[in-house]
Write a protein that holds these residues in place. Structure first.
Motif, mmCIF file in Angstrom:
data_model
loop_
_atom_site.group_PDB
_atom_site.id
_atom_site.type_symbol
_atom_site.label_atom_id
_atom_site.label_comp_id
_atom_site.label_asym_id
_atom_site.label_seq_id
_atom_site.Cartn_x
_atom_site.Cartn_y
_atom_site.Cartn_z
ATOM 1 N N VAL B 6 0.851 -1.203 0.000
ATOM 2 C CA VAL B 6 0.000 0.000 0.000
ATOM 3 C C VAL B 6 0.880 1.245 0.000
ATOM 4 N N ILE B 7 1.866 1.268 0.915
ATOM 5 C CA ILE B 7 2.728 2.447 1.012
ATOM 6 C C ILE B 7 3.514 2.631 -0.288
ATOM 7 N N ARG B 8 4.013 1.538 -0.839
ATOM 8 C CA ARG B 8 4.805 1.653 -2.077
ATOM 9 C C ARG B 8 3.987 2.261 -3.211
ATOM 10 N N VAL B 9 2.753 1.720 -3.390
ATOM 11 C CA VAL B 9 1.941 2.191 -4.525
ATOM 12 C C VAL B 9 1.507 3.639 -4.313
ATOM 13 N N VAL B 10 1.070 3.934 -3.083
ATOM 14 C CA VAL B 10 0.619 5.309 -2.817
ATOM 15 C C VAL B 10 1.779 6.286 -3.014
ATOM 16 N N THR B 11 2.983 5.887 -2.565
ATOM 17 C CA THR B 11 4.138 6.770 -2.729
ATOM 18 C C THR B 11 4.428 7.004 -4.200
ATOM 19 N N LYS B 12 4.340 5.924 -4.996
ATOM 20 C CA LYS B 12 4.642 6.079 -6.419
ATOM 21 C C LYS B 12 3.661 7.027 -7.089
ATOM 22 N N VAL B 13 2.398 7.018 -6.622
ATOM 23 C CA VAL B 13 1.424 7.961 -7.184
ATOM 24 C C VAL B 13 1.703 9.375 -6.694
ATOM 25 N N LEU B 14 2.111 9.472 -5.409
ATOM 26 C CA LEU B 14 2.246 10.806 -4.806
ATOM 27 C C LEU B 14 3.466 11.565 -5.309
ATOM 28 N N ILE B 15 4.588 10.856 -5.519
ATOM 29 C CA ILE B 15 5.844 11.568 -5.788
ATOM 30 C C ILE B 15 5.734 12.475 -7.020
ATOM 31 N N PRO B 16 5.239 11.976 -8.184
ATOM 32 C CA PRO B 16 5.120 12.916 -9.311
ATOM 33 C C PRO B 16 4.167 14.064 -9.032
ATOM 34 N N ALA B 17 3.090 13.795 -8.269
ATOM 35 C CA ALA B 17 2.148 14.874 -7.954
ATOM 36 C C ALA B 17 2.828 15.940 -7.100
ATOM 37 N N ILE B 18 3.642 15.507 -6.134
ATOM 38 C CA ILE B 18 4.337 16.478 -5.276
ATOM 39 C C ILE B 18 5.314 17.299 -6.113
ATOM 40 N N MET B 19 6.024 16.625 -7.045
ATOM 41 C CA MET B 19 6.991 17.356 -7.880
ATOM 42 C C MET B 19 6.283 18.365 -8.765
ATOM 43 N N LEU B 20 5.116 17.958 -9.325
ATOM 44 C CA LEU B 20 4.348 18.868 -10.177
ATOM 45 C C LEU B 20 3.870 20.069 -9.362
ATOM 46 N N PHE B 21 3.419 19.795 -8.129
ATOM 47 C CA PHE B 21 2.960 20.884 -7.262
ATOM 48 C C PHE B 21 4.119 21.831 -6.955
ATOM 49 N N ALA B 22 5.312 21.275 -6.760
ATOM 50 C CA ALA B 22 6.477 22.125 -6.515
ATOM 51 C C ALA B 22 6.714 23.060 -7.696
ATOM 52 N N LEU B 23 6.599 22.507 -8.928
ATOM 53 C CA LEU B 23 6.813 23.356 -10.105
ATOM 54 C C LEU B 23 5.728 24.426 -10.206
ATOM 55 N N TYR B 24 4.476 24.051 -9.853
ATOM 56 C CA TYR B 24 3.383 25.028 -9.861
ATOM 57 C C TYR B 24 3.674 26.158 -8.885
ATOM 58 N N VAL B 25 4.098 25.784 -7.664
ATOM 59 C CA VAL B 25 4.400 26.799 -6.648
ATOM 60 C C VAL B 25 5.547 27.685 -7.120
ATOM 61 N N GLN B 26 6.533 27.048 -7.794
ATOM 62 C CA GLN B 26 7.687 27.812 -8.295
ATOM 63 C C GLN B 26 7.255 28.873 -9.301
ATOM 64 N N PHE B 27 6.493 28.460 -10.301
ATOM 65 C CA PHE B 27 6.241 29.380 -11.409
ATOM 66 C C PHE B 27 4.969 30.190 -11.241
ATOM 67 N N HIS B 28 4.124 29.827 -10.254
ATOM 68 C CA HIS B 28 2.938 30.624 -9.987
ATOM 69 C C HIS B 28 3.185 31.606 -8.852
ATOM 70 N N GLY B 29 4.427 31.661 -8.353
ATOM 71 C CA GLY B 29 4.736 32.518 -7.219
ATOM 72 C C GLY B 29 4.488 33.990 -7.477
ATOM 73 N N ASP B 30 4.452 34.405 -8.763
ATOM 74 C CA ASP B 30 4.183 35.813 -9.073
ATOM 75 C C ASP B 30 2.734 36.182 -8.775
ATOM 76 N N TYR B 31 1.835 35.208 -8.867
ATOM 77 C CA TYR B 31 0.404 35.520 -8.813
ATOM 78 C C TYR B 31 -0.256 35.080 -7.522
ATOM 79 N N GLY B 32 0.298 34.102 -6.851
ATOM 80 C CA GLY B 32 -0.289 33.634 -5.593
ATOM 81 C C GLY B 32 0.808 33.356 -4.608
ATOM 82 N N PRO B 33 0.452 32.850 -3.439
ATOM 83 C CA PRO B 33 1.499 32.512 -2.482
ATOM 84 C C PRO B 33 2.424 31.449 -3.050
ATOM 85 N N GLY B 34 3.711 31.628 -2.837
ATOM 86 C CA GLY B 34 4.670 30.652 -3.354
ATOM 87 C C GLY B 34 5.923 31.351 -3.810
#
Lengths: 200, 163, 131
Positions: B6-34
């Protein structure tokens, strides 16, 4: 009034967490309380309109710094030797607190819009961010543009801190210190080895 | 933890989502918090999660330590380099107005570059810190194992001498 | 009483700050000192952010509405960078704790003081009384 209630509640929660953290002897519990303190502080930053700061505090204080503390606990003993309340440090802390409270009366009223800090450069930053820079998030424009030197310095500080940690930890150094004559210390050296065996 | 599906599969799903969110926070920092600081920490959290669930050895195969060292320096260099670029363009250090003809586009470009430098440095620093702390346990385990082997060897040679 | 009503937020923050300060200066476990430092540091951040708050203001992200009041963004910028620098320096502290434990076998402040004293005494004896 709503903000007063929420803010006072969060500050009370923070005080409770801090007092429990001072009294607890299990270091795992202590580290988790530290993470809880940071997360509650992040909630309070949202109440005080600092959304960027809250974001950072939640990610850094409750996330990365807890992970680093837990990594440390995998290498050092997990229980603290109980201490009585030390009188001299307690007196110093109370005295410093009283002095700060006496002098805090000179600050402008909490939340006053005409405080000196709000009429100096802040209005320029807010209007300039819209007119000159075109970035809606004022914090970003001040961070990266108006105060770019400052942020460059901070980046270099974390660069330096990383180099320092790598120099302290990443090297192959001598084996854990052994003192065969002293029971207490050979006990703790054995503790490291036991832990290493458990992990392996 | 490596053995729990369970932990392995959930982690595999989560890791790309977390990385994508990091990129969103990086490049959306001009318009919102981040911005770079938050994005760097979130990106590092994805790699730390990888190391916690799949083990430090696997995480170091995915993301070797030299990437961290390069990232730490490249971020600071990008930040400082943006300042040098604005000097070459004829303005003061870190004065972004000289980067492009349109002042707002120039500021956007400068902030983007600088924030990216900050994000790169913070992400690499946080991953490097975690690797250094977690790697210390492996190191101590090795030292303890070597010491145990040496003790066994001396014991064996002593036994051989007496015999 | 009105004095306390005007500054209540600051008073509560100072109490938090002093709880952290006590943990840092009292002799004890070094991990606890680091956590105390974290509490102290976060309380100082709260003091700064409290100074930047304006009653009825919103977060400093421009909405385009000319009537809206924004809280002061400057303390936010200073504290934002201070948090990240804080965790980097905390990591240096934890790294030193690990190395101290590896060298002395304890992270209790008072035990460590005794060990260092006895080490120094041993060195002195070795220097003054050649074998």
């Amino acid at each position: 009034m709503g903000m007063f209630t929420v803010n006072a509640f969060l500050l009370l929660l923070l005080a409770i967490i801090a007092v429990v953290a001072l009294r607890v002897h299990q270091l795992f519990a202590l580290v988790m309380l530290s993470g809880a303190f940071s997360l509650t502080a992040a909630a309070q930053f949202v109440v005080l309109d600092a959304v960027d700061v809250a974001f950072t505090e939640a990610a850094v204080g409750a996330g990365i710094s807890t992970v680093l503390a837990l990594a440390t606990l995998s290498l050092v003993p997990r229980e603290e030797k109980p201490h009585a309340i030390a009188p001299l440090p307690a007196i110093i802390a109370v005295a410093a607190g009283v002095l700060l409270m006496v002098s805090i009366g000179d600050l402008p009223q909490f939340g006053a819009a005409d405080a000196p800090v709000h009429v100096h450069v802040a209005p320029d930053y807010i209007s300039g961010s819209a007119e000159k820079i075109g970035v809606p998030n004022v914090v970003t424009s001040v961070l990266a543009s108006y105060r770019g030197y400052d942020t460059l310095g901070e980046t270099v500080v974390i660069f330096t801190a990383a180099i320092a940690v790598l120099l302290i930890l990443a090297g192959w150094t001598r084996a854990p210190y052994r003192r065969e004559n002293e029971d207490r210390n050979s006990q703790s050296t054995r503790n490291i080895e036991d832990k290493a065996e458990d992990a392996g | 933890m490596q053995d729990d599906p369970v932990i392995r599969v959930v982690t595999k799903v989560l890791i790309p989502a977390i990385m994508l969110f990091a990129l969103y926070v990086q490049f959306h920092g001009d318009y919102g918090p981040g911005g770079g600081f938050q994005a760097g920490v979130i990106f590092a959290a994805a790699l730390v999660l990888n190391a916690v669930v799949f083990g430090l050895h696997r995480a170091r195969q995915v993301w070797p330590m030299r990437y961290n060292l390069m990232g730490v320096s490249a971020g600071v260099l990008l930040y400082g380099g943006t300042g040098v670029w604005s000097m070459l363009a004829g303005a003061n250090y870190l004065d972004y107005f000289a980067l492009k003809a349109d002042p707002k586009a120039a500021q956007h470009l400068g902030i983007l570059l600088v924030e990216f430098g900050v994000g790169l440095t913070v992400a690499s620093v946080m991953v490097a810190l975690f690797f250094a702390f977690a790697g210390r346990l492996t190191h101590i385990r090795l030292v303890a194992k070597t010491a145990a082997h040496e003790a066994a060897d001396t014991e064996a040679s002593r036994a051989g001498d007496t015999a | 009483m009105s004095e306390i009503a005007a500054h209540w937020n600051y008073y509560l923050v100072i109490i938090l700050m002093m709880l952290g300060f006590y943990a840092v200066i009292a002799r004890g476990n070094m991990v606890k000192k680091m956590v105390g430092l974290n509490i102290f540091q976060t309380s100082v951040f709260m003091l700064y952010i409290s100074v930047g708050k304006i009653n009825g203001g919103t977060a400093p992200i421009l909405t385009g509405d000319p009537a809206s009041v924004y809280s002061n963004p400057l303390p936010h910028v200073l504290i934002l960078t201070a948090i990240v620098v804080g965790v980097a320096t905390t990591a240096v502290g934890y790294a030193l704790i690990i190395r101290i434990y590896e060298s002395y076998g304890t992270i209790e402040d008072d035990e460590l003081a005794v060990l260092i004293d006895s080490d120094e005494d041993a060195c002195e004896r070795a220097n003054t009384e050649p074998a």
